[in-house]
Design an enzyme around this catalytic site. Structure first.
Site, PDB file in Angstrom:
ATOM      1  N   GLY A  69       6.342  -8.203 -20.749  1.00  5.14           N
ATOM      2  CA  GLY A  69       5.507  -7.254 -21.034  1.00  5.14           C
ATOM      3  C   GLY A  69       4.116  -7.266 -20.156  1.00  5.14           C
ATOM      4  CG  ASN A  78       4.754  -2.553 -19.667  1.00  6.43           C
ATOM      5  OD1 ASN A  78       3.989  -2.962 -18.684  1.00  6.43           O
ATOM      6  ND2 ASN A  78       4.738  -2.852 -20.878  1.00  6.43           N
ATOM      7  N   GLY A 107       6.435  -9.520 -16.489  1.00  5.58           N
ATOM      8  CA  GLY A 107       8.011  -9.534 -16.058  1.00  5.58           C
ATOM      9  C   GLY A 107       8.748  -8.926 -17.486  1.00  5.58           C
ATOM     10  N   GLY A 166       6.032  -4.092  -9.234  1.00  8.74           N
ATOM     11  CA  GLY A 166       4.716  -4.354  -9.399  1.00  8.74           C
ATOM     12  C   GLY A 166       3.894  -3.161  -8.796  1.00  8.74           C
ATOM     13  CG  ASP A 167       3.766  -2.685  -4.752  1.00  8.18           C
ATOM     14  OD1 ASP A 167       2.861  -3.375  -4.768  1.00  8.18           O
ATOM     15  OD2 ASP A 167       4.835  -2.797  -3.993  1.00  8.18           O
ATOM     16  N   GLY A 211       0.666  -1.120   0.076  1.00  7.15           N
ATOM     17  CA  GLY A 211      -0.074  -0.043  -0.025  1.00  7.15           C
ATOM     18  C   GLY A 211       0.966   1.377  -0.043  1.00  7.15           C
ATOM     19  CB  ALA A 212       3.643   2.428   2.095  1.00  8.97           C
ATOM     20  CG  ASN A 213       6.229  -0.405  -1.680  1.00 11.18           C
ATOM     21  OD1 ASN A 213       6.723   0.408  -0.739  1.00 11.18           O
ATOM     22  ND2 ASN A 213       6.434  -1.494  -1.870  1.00 11.18           N
ATOM     23  CB  THR A 242       2.687  -7.762 -14.912  1.00  9.03           C
ATOM     24  OG1 THR A 242       2.804  -8.354 -13.613  1.00  9.03           O
ATOM     25  CG2 THR A 242       2.030  -6.342 -14.596  1.00  9.03           C
TER      26      THR A 242
END
Length: 277
Positions: free
Chosen positions: A200, A252, A197, A227-228, A42-44, A195
């Site tokens: 794409g 991306n 990696g 991912g975040d 969440g923070a990220n 996603t």
């Protein structure tokens, strides 16, 4: 960019060991370097969204401890409104992370105060987008599905079966390819971002692909916050009516910038800079 975004989710102190390779079960790998940094999905996401230019507030919980105070200060420095982060009786959440020389990772999360995140006294505006993840309770995510009047995005990580009302309500669900394979119910969702990696990402409607964008070639330093960052960027893009393929390309690009930094909450350029990709 004009967007109000509320992120409801976890806030963790990350303790990261960087080693040449990840250990096998029962194995000890020496020669590591230790880092402490702000984290929590969440923070990220809140830090990334604010640095990309969205007006961002965070709804979460920290403990009454030094880690909690440091994490609040870091979010403020990122430009996040922390007025809705409460002080819990439990200690601040912690993530124990191992990262190898190729940027791959293993993570164990101790939820601590994140188990006490609540929507008591929290209101959401009709024009405010809401982004959440699964490092908080599923009951809380289900409550969000019922209460959020506007755009509702769910990063379904770590992978857990979602209540049907969450899948039906979400305007956007974001997963990686492993999480997508573990959650077959997402084939019925209205919009899912997956996603892959270095291969794409794609957007799917009811299981059918409607857009795809290739990843930018990078040799990652760490994939912990990528991912975040992608989730924050894609939510911003789609909520501000960027077309699907261009939205994926921009997200991306933000994710590619994130993997070049060892921190889970790296600095970013304004979001418009990534729309050029």
């Amino acid at each position: 960019m004009s967007l109000d975004l509320a992120v409801v989710g976890s806030i963790n102190a990350d303790i990261t060991a960087v080693t040449s390779r990840l250990p096998a079960a029962g194995e000890t790998v020496g020669g590591g370097r230790l880092f402490r940094s702000p984290g929590g999905k969440g923070a990220n996401q809140a830090a990334a969204a604010a640095r990309l230019g969205a007006r961002t507030r965070m709804i979460g919980a920290v403990g009454n401890d030094a880690e909690g105070r440091e994490l609040l200060a870091s979010l403020r420095q990122s430009g996040v409104d922390v007025a809705d982060i409460v002080e819990a009786a439990a200690p601040t959440g912690t993530a124990l992370i191992m990262v190898d020389a190729h940027g791959e990772n293993q993570i164990a999360v101790c939820e601590g105060a994140n188990a006490e995140v609540s929507l008591d006294g929290v209101e959401f505006a009709d024009d405010e987008a809401v982004l959440t993840q699964l490092e908080i309770s599923l009951d809380l995510v289900t409550e969000l599905a019922a209460r959020v009047p506007g755009y509702f995005a769910v990063n379904a990580a770590p992978a857990l079966p979602l209540p049907a009302e969450v899948v039906d309500r979400a305007d956007l669900i974001i997963v990686n390819e492993t999480e997508y394979s573990l959650l077959p119910q997402l084939q019925e969702a209205r919009l899912v971002a997956v996603t892959y990696g270095s291969r794409g990402s794609s957007l799917l409607t009811r299981g059918g692909q409607i857009a795809f964008a290739e990843a930018l070639p990078r040799t990652p330093v760490s994939t912990v916050g990528a991912g975040d960052a992608f989730a924050a960027a894609l939510t911003i893009a789609l909520r501000t009516n960027v077309d699907p393929e261009r939205a994926l390309r921009a997200a991306n690009a933000v994710g590619a910038a994130a993997v070049m930094d060892a921190a889970a909450q790296p600095a970013f350029d304004p979001f418009e800079a990534y729309l050029a990709h």
